[in-house]
Design a protein around this motif. Structure first.
Motif, PDB file in Angstrom:
ATOM      1  N   GLU A 189      -9.260 -11.793  11.933  1.00 18.14           N
ATOM      2  CA  GLU A 189      -7.929 -12.074  12.504  1.00 18.14           C
ATOM      3  C   GLU A 189      -7.371 -10.768  13.067  1.00 18.14           C
ATOM      4  OE1 GLU A 189      -5.366 -14.859  10.208  1.00 18.14           O
ATOM      5  OE2 GLU A 189      -6.904 -14.616   8.654  1.00 18.14           O
ATOM      6  N   TYR A 190      -7.996 -10.301  14.139  1.00 21.74           N
ATOM      7  CA  TYR A 190      -7.696  -8.955  14.637  1.00 21.74           C
ATOM      8  C   TYR A 190      -6.277  -8.819  15.169  1.00 21.74           C
ATOM      9  CZ  TYR A 190     -12.698  -8.487  14.125  1.00 21.74           C
ATOM     10  OH  TYR A 190     -13.957  -8.476  13.600  1.00 21.74           O
ATOM     11  N   THR A 191      -5.798  -9.854  15.849  1.00 22.50           N
ATOM     12  CA  THR A 191      -4.442  -9.781  16.399  1.00 22.50           C
ATOM     13  C   THR A 191      -3.425  -9.719  15.265  1.00 22.50           C
ATOM     14  OG1 THR A 191      -5.218 -11.095  18.253  1.00 22.50           O
ATOM     15  CG2 THR A 191      -2.859 -10.824  18.047  1.00 22.50           C
ATOM     16  N   GLU A 192      -3.617 -10.589  14.275  1.00 27.06           N
ATOM     17  CA  GLU A 192      -2.710 -10.590  13.118  1.00 27.06           C
ATOM     18  C   GLU A 192      -2.809  -9.265  12.371  1.00 27.06           C
ATOM     19  OE1 GLU A 192      -0.609 -13.379  12.593  1.00 27.06           O
ATOM     20  OE2 GLU A 192      -1.461 -13.641  14.586  1.00 27.06           O
ATOM     21  N   TYR A 193      -4.029  -8.749  12.269  1.00 24.51           N
ATOM     22  CA  TYR A 193      -4.253  -7.446  11.628  1.00 24.51           C
ATOM     23  C   TYR A 193      -3.439  -6.369  12.336  1.00 24.51           C
ATOM     24  CZ  TYR A 193      -6.461  -2.922  10.839  1.00 24.51           C
ATOM     25  OH  TYR A 193      -6.659  -1.581  10.572  1.00 24.51           O
ATOM     26  N   LEU A 194      -3.516  -6.371  13.658  1.00 24.45           N
ATOM     27  CA  LEU A 194      -2.793  -5.370  14.445  1.00 24.45           C
ATOM     28  C   LEU A 194      -1.285  -5.457  14.205  1.00 24.45           C
ATOM     29  CD1 LEU A 194      -3.504  -3.247  16.795  1.00 24.45           C
ATOM     30  CD2 LEU A 194      -2.475  -4.944  18.294  1.00 24.45           C
ATOM     31  N   TYR A 195      -0.759  -6.698  14.219  1.00 23.80           N
ATOM     32  CA  TYR A 195       0.670  -6.890  13.996  1.00 23.80           C
ATOM     33  C   TYR A 195       1.081  -6.426  12.602  1.00 23.80           C
ATOM     34  CZ  TYR A 195       0.777  -9.836  18.188  1.00 23.80           C
ATOM     35  OH  TYR A 195       0.691 -10.305  19.479  1.00 23.80           O
ATOM     36  N   PHE A 196       0.343  -6.871  11.594  1.00 25.10           N
ATOM     37  CA  PHE A 196       0.716  -6.542  10.218  1.00 25.10           C
ATOM     38  C   PHE A 196       0.561  -5.051   9.941  1.00 25.10           C
ATOM     39  CE2 PHE A 196      -0.443  -5.702   5.783  1.00 25.10           C
ATOM     40  CZ  PHE A 196       0.750  -6.072   5.174  1.00 25.10           C
ATOM     41  N   HIS A 197      -0.586  -4.504  10.336  1.00 24.27           N
ATOM     42  CA  HIS A 197      -0.851  -3.087  10.069  1.00 24.27           C
ATOM     43  C   HIS A 197       0.205  -2.204  10.732  1.00 24.27           C
ATOM     44  CE1 HIS A 197      -2.741   0.875  10.794  1.00 24.27           C
ATOM     45  NE2 HIS A 197      -3.182   0.706   9.561  1.00 24.27           N
ATOM     46  N   GLY A 198       0.523  -2.509  11.991  1.00 21.13           N
ATOM     47  CA  GLY A 198       1.536  -1.728  12.715  1.00 21.13           C
ATOM     48  C   GLY A 198       2.895  -1.804  12.038  1.00 21.13           C
ATOM     49  N   LEU A 199       3.249  -3.007  11.601  1.00 22.37           N
ATOM     50  CA  LEU A 199       4.546  -3.192  10.950  1.00 22.37           C
ATOM     51  C   LEU A 199       4.571  -2.497   9.587  1.00 22.37           C
ATOM     52  CD1 LEU A 199       7.373  -4.332  11.094  1.00 22.37           C
ATOM     53  CD2 LEU A 199       6.489  -6.567  10.390  1.00 22.37           C
ATOM     54  N   ALA A 200       3.435  -2.498   8.887  1.00 26.01           N
ATOM     55  CA  ALA A 200       3.359  -1.810   7.583  1.00 26.01           C
ATOM     56  C   ALA A 200       3.558  -0.298   7.752  1.00 26.01           C
ATOM     57  CB  ALA A 200       2.017  -2.096   6.909  1.00 26.01           C
ATOM     58  N   VAL A 201       2.895   0.254   8.762  1.00 28.40           N
ATOM     59  CA  VAL A 201       3.029   1.693   9.057  1.00 28.40           C
ATOM     60  C   VAL A 201       4.494   2.032   9.350  1.00 28.40           C
ATOM     61  CG1 VAL A 201       2.479   3.515  10.738  1.00 28.40           C
ATOM     62  CG2 VAL A 201       0.669   2.012   9.880  1.00 28.40           C
ATOM     63  N   GLN A 202       5.117   1.241  10.217  1.00 28.56           N
ATOM     64  CA  GLN A 202       6.498   1.538  10.610  1.00 28.56           C
ATOM     65  C   GLN A 202       7.502   1.221   9.498  1.00 28.56           C
ATOM     66  OE1 GLN A 202       5.309   3.506  13.658  1.00 28.56           O
ATOM     67  NE2 GLN A 202       7.486   3.391  13.156  1.00 28.56           N
ATOM     68  N   THR A 203       7.163   0.283   8.622  1.00 33.53           N
ATOM     69  CA  THR A 203       8.066   0.013   7.494  1.00 33.53           C
ATOM     70  C   THR A 203       8.040   1.185   6.513  1.00 33.53           C
ATOM     71  OG1 THR A 203       7.730  -2.375   7.757  1.00 33.53           O
ATOM     72  CG2 THR A 203       8.716  -1.638   5.699  1.00 33.53           C
ATOM     73  N   ALA A 204       6.866   1.803   6.322  1.00 38.85           N
ATOM     74  CA  ALA A 204       6.807   3.008   5.473  1.00 38.85           C
ATOM     75  C   ALA A 204       7.717   4.097   6.056  1.00 38.85           C
ATOM     76  CB  ALA A 204       5.367   3.506   5.344  1.00 38.85           C
ATOM     77  N   GLU A 205       7.670   4.254   7.394  1.00 40.62           N
ATOM     78  CA  GLU A 205       8.562   5.216   8.053  1.00 40.62           C
ATOM     79  C   GLU A 205      10.025   4.829   7.855  1.00 40.62           C
ATOM     80  OE1 GLU A 205       7.799   8.059   9.399  1.00 40.62           O
ATOM     81  OE2 GLU A 205       5.626   7.792   9.250  1.00 40.62           O
ATOM     82  N   ALA A 206      10.286   3.514   7.883  1.00 42.03           N
ATOM     83  CA  ALA A 206      11.663   3.030   7.697  1.00 42.03           C
ATOM     84  C   ALA A 206      12.165   3.303   6.280  1.00 42.03           C
ATOM     85  CB  ALA A 206      11.740   1.529   8.016  1.00 42.03           C
ATOM     86  N   VAL A 207      11.272   3.200   5.294  1.00 35.49           N
ATOM     87  CA  VAL A 207      11.655   3.526   3.907  1.00 35.49           C
ATOM     88  C   VAL A 207      12.031   5.018   3.823  1.00 35.49           C
ATOM     89  CG1 VAL A 207      11.000   3.528   1.467  1.00 35.49           C
ATOM     90  CG2 VAL A 207      10.080   1.762   2.968  1.00 35.49           C
ATOM     91  N   ALA A 208      11.270   5.845   4.535  1.00 40.76           N
ATOM     92  CA  ALA A 208      11.571   7.291   4.557  1.00 40.76           C
ATOM     93  C   ALA A 208      12.935   7.537   5.198  1.00 40.76           C
ATOM     94  CB  ALA A 208      10.481   8.039   5.321  1.00 40.76           C
ATOM     95  N   GLU A 209      13.209   6.836   6.292  1.00 38.66           N
ATOM     96  CA  GLU A 209      14.481   6.972   7.009  1.00 38.66           C
ATOM     97  C   GLU A 209      15.643   6.509   6.109  1.00 38.66           C
ATOM     98  OE1 GLU A 209      15.874   8.752   9.857  1.00 38.66           O
ATOM     99  OE2 GLU A 209      14.027   8.001  10.730  1.00 38.66           O
TER     100      GLU A 209
END
Length: 298
Positions: A189-209
């Motif tokens: 599920e590469y498209t879903e992987y891309l969406y989830f992985h990208g959002l996970a990365v940016q959510t970690a940044e959001a927790v830092a913010e």
């Protein structure tokens, strides 16, 4: 062999030493669990540009008008984002945690000495040994900035019998982010992987913010907080945060010391021998409250 150049340790004249120094609400560390980190607040702190154009690769084609691109975002991209946010919350696909805290510190030349939080509550007549010391590079030109300059110098601290405050944080969205992303990938599920992985990365940044914003409020800078995410991402607030490995504090080895001080094993966060953080979607930072502190490269 040529003699080594003497290290420039003279304080930068661009950094005012006589500013009002904050008092932290506590000394030492505190742990934030998922119930302390509301998803709606974390998602408010998302860098949508980095997520949509960066992680998800939905960039505006050169020949497309801004209106058409915005319409495309509204019709196609924002619904995907909404769906994934709802799914993450409903299925608990991210496990946000943070450890942050306030450490007593004093500056000496280009170094910052960090002391045991216990001594800050009751400074005695003699200065204890630091528990660790970070040494930072100084810019060779321009304003000759060095992170150590933003903090109270040792001699002044001894005179006034007080420590300055060095905030630090480490945040993660948990192993579940890695595990779920791998599951999507393994299931083709590469498209879903891309969406989830990208959002996970940016959510970690959001927790830092989010955590940095909490620290600024706790130190008393709440009234100068931006009320929109664009200004926040542009650092239109008091001070700055830096991560080891970046130009102002390039020594990655210092991150081991930082993880030790924060005792990040309590949220299962660690760094391996190759300087890779685990869980994968994790970030650490040191905070500087001095108004002159912004990003710079040494």
């Amino acid at each position: 062999a040529t003699a080594a150049m003497p290290v420039d340790t003279r304080r930068s004249e661009a950094v005012d030493i006589d500013i009002e120094r904050p008092t932290p609400p506590f000394w030492g560390t505190t742990i934030l669990q998922p119930e302390d980190l509301p998803f709606d607040e974390l998602f408010w702190h998302l860098d949508l540009q980095a997520l949509i154009a960066g992680q998800w690769q939905f960039r505006k084609p050169k020949d497309q008008s801004r209106e058409d691109y915005d319409a495309f975002l509204d019709q196609k991209v924002y619904p995907i984002l909404k769906q994934w946010k709802q799914r993450i919350v409903a299925e608990k696909l991210l496990h946000p945690q943070a450890i942050y805290g306030y450490f007593p510190c004093l500056a000496e030349e280009n170094s910052l000495h960090i002391y045991d939080p216990k001594v800050a509550e009751n400074p005695g007549d003699t200065l204890p040994e630091p528990v660790t010391t970070f040494t930072f590079p100084r810019q060779k030109s321009m304003r000759r900035l060095c992170i150590a300059d933003f903090f109270v110098p040792k001699e002044q601290g001894i005179d006034q019998k007080r420590f300055d405050v060095f905030p630090m944080q480490a945040v993660t969205v948990g192993d579940i982010a890695t595990e779920f992303a791998q599951k999507l990938f393994a299931g083709d599920e590469y498209t879903e992987y891309l969406y989830f992985h990208g959002l996970a990365v940016q959510t970690a940044e959001a927790v830092a913010e989010w955590t940095h914003a909490r620290i600024r409020r706790e130190l008393g800078y709440g009234e100068s907080e931006p009320d929109n995410i664009r200004d926040m991402l542009a650092q239109r607030y008091q001070g700055s945060r830096y991560s080891f490995g970046y130009p102002a504090c390039p020594n990655m080895q210092d991150q081991y010391k930082q993880l030790d001080l924060l005792q990040t094993d309590r949220i299962k966060l660690h760094m391996d021998e190759s300087e890779q953080l685990y869980p994968e979607q994790s970030t650490t930072a040191i905070m500087v409250y001095h108004p002159v502190a912004k990003y710079f490269s040494a």
